[in-house]
Design a protein around this motif. Structure first.
Motif, PDB file in Angstrom:
ATOM      1  N   ALA A   1     -14.416 -35.145   0.721  1.00  0.00           N
ATOM      2  CA  ALA A   1     -13.080 -35.613   1.086  1.00  0.00           C
ATOM      3  C   ALA A   1     -12.027 -34.577   0.706  1.00  0.00           C
ATOM      4  CB  ALA A   1     -12.786 -36.941   0.408  1.00  0.00           C
ATOM      5  N   ARG A   2     -12.195 -33.936  -0.473  1.00  0.00           N
ATOM      6  CA  ARG A   2     -11.228 -32.892  -0.878  1.00  0.00           C
ATOM      7  C   ARG A   2     -11.289 -31.693   0.054  1.00  0.00           C
ATOM      8  NH1 ARG A   2     -13.060 -32.243  -6.509  1.00  0.00           N
ATOM      9  NH2 ARG A   2     -13.509 -34.421  -6.822  1.00  0.00           N
ATOM     10  N   VAL A   3     -12.495 -31.315   0.467  1.00  0.00           N
ATOM     11  CA  VAL A   3     -12.643 -30.181   1.381  1.00  0.00           C
ATOM     12  C   VAL A   3     -11.996 -30.511   2.727  1.00  0.00           C
ATOM     13  CG1 VAL A   3     -14.329 -28.831   2.693  1.00  0.00           C
ATOM     14  CG2 VAL A   3     -14.693 -29.253   0.266  1.00  0.00           C
ATOM     15  N   LEU A   4     -12.242 -31.696   3.236  1.00  0.00           N
ATOM     16  CA  LEU A   4     -11.631 -32.102   4.500  1.00  0.00           C
ATOM     17  C   LEU A   4     -10.109 -32.178   4.392  1.00  0.00           C
ATOM     18  CD1 LEU A   4     -14.115 -34.830   5.774  1.00  0.00           C
ATOM     19  CD2 LEU A   4     -13.759 -32.534   6.688  1.00  0.00           C
ATOM     20  N   ALA A   5      -9.602 -32.655   3.267  1.00  0.00           N
ATOM     21  CA  ALA A   5      -8.156 -32.727   3.067  1.00  0.00           C
ATOM     22  C   ALA A   5      -7.549 -31.322   3.047  1.00  0.00           C
ATOM     23  CB  ALA A   5      -7.835 -33.470   1.784  1.00  0.00           C
TER      24      ALA A   5
ATOM     25  N   ARG B   1      -2.361 -28.376   9.405  1.00  0.00           N
ATOM     26  CA  ARG B   1      -0.999 -28.889   9.524  1.00  0.00           C
ATOM     27  C   ARG B   1       0.025 -27.782   9.252  1.00  0.00           C
ATOM     28  NH1 ARG B   1      -0.881 -32.816   5.583  1.00  0.00           N
ATOM     29  NH2 ARG B   1      -2.450 -33.894   6.792  1.00  0.00           N
ATOM     30  N   GLU B   2      -0.232 -26.953   8.248  1.00  0.00           N
ATOM     31  CA  GLU B   2       0.674 -25.835   7.948  1.00  0.00           C
ATOM     32  C   GLU B   2       0.703 -24.836   9.099  1.00  0.00           C
ATOM     33  OE1 GLU B   2      -0.522 -24.116   4.277  1.00  0.00           O
ATOM     34  OE2 GLU B   2       0.012 -25.901   3.107  1.00  0.00           O
TER      35      GLU B   2
END
Length: 75
Positions: free
Chosen positions: A11-15, A22-23
């Protein structure tokens, strides 16, 4: 490593990947906005120059407004 910690890492990697995407989109949108603004400014300058040229071409010529001979003319 249990399943819960593996899912948390995933989940952290995907985030992180989504944040980078997004940036990148925000940067591209800012670049596109800057290009559009510069293009509009250039078009405004071209329009003003064209209008000034039309006004100058439509103005009647007045020989009395020509420059006086200052002695340095080459013709």
């Amino acid at each position: 490593m249990n399943w819960l910690s593996a899912l948390a890492v995933l989940a952290r990697v995907l985030a992180a990947i989504l944040d980078m995407a997004r940036e990148s989109q925000a940067r591209d949108a800012g670049r596109a906005e800057a290009i559009a603004e510069a293009s509009n400014h250039a078009l405004d300058l071209i329009r003003k120059a064209r209008d000034a040229r039309h006004v100058a071409a439509d103005a009647p010529s007045d020989p009395s407004r020509l420059r006086d001979d200052d002695g340095f003319r080459r013709d």
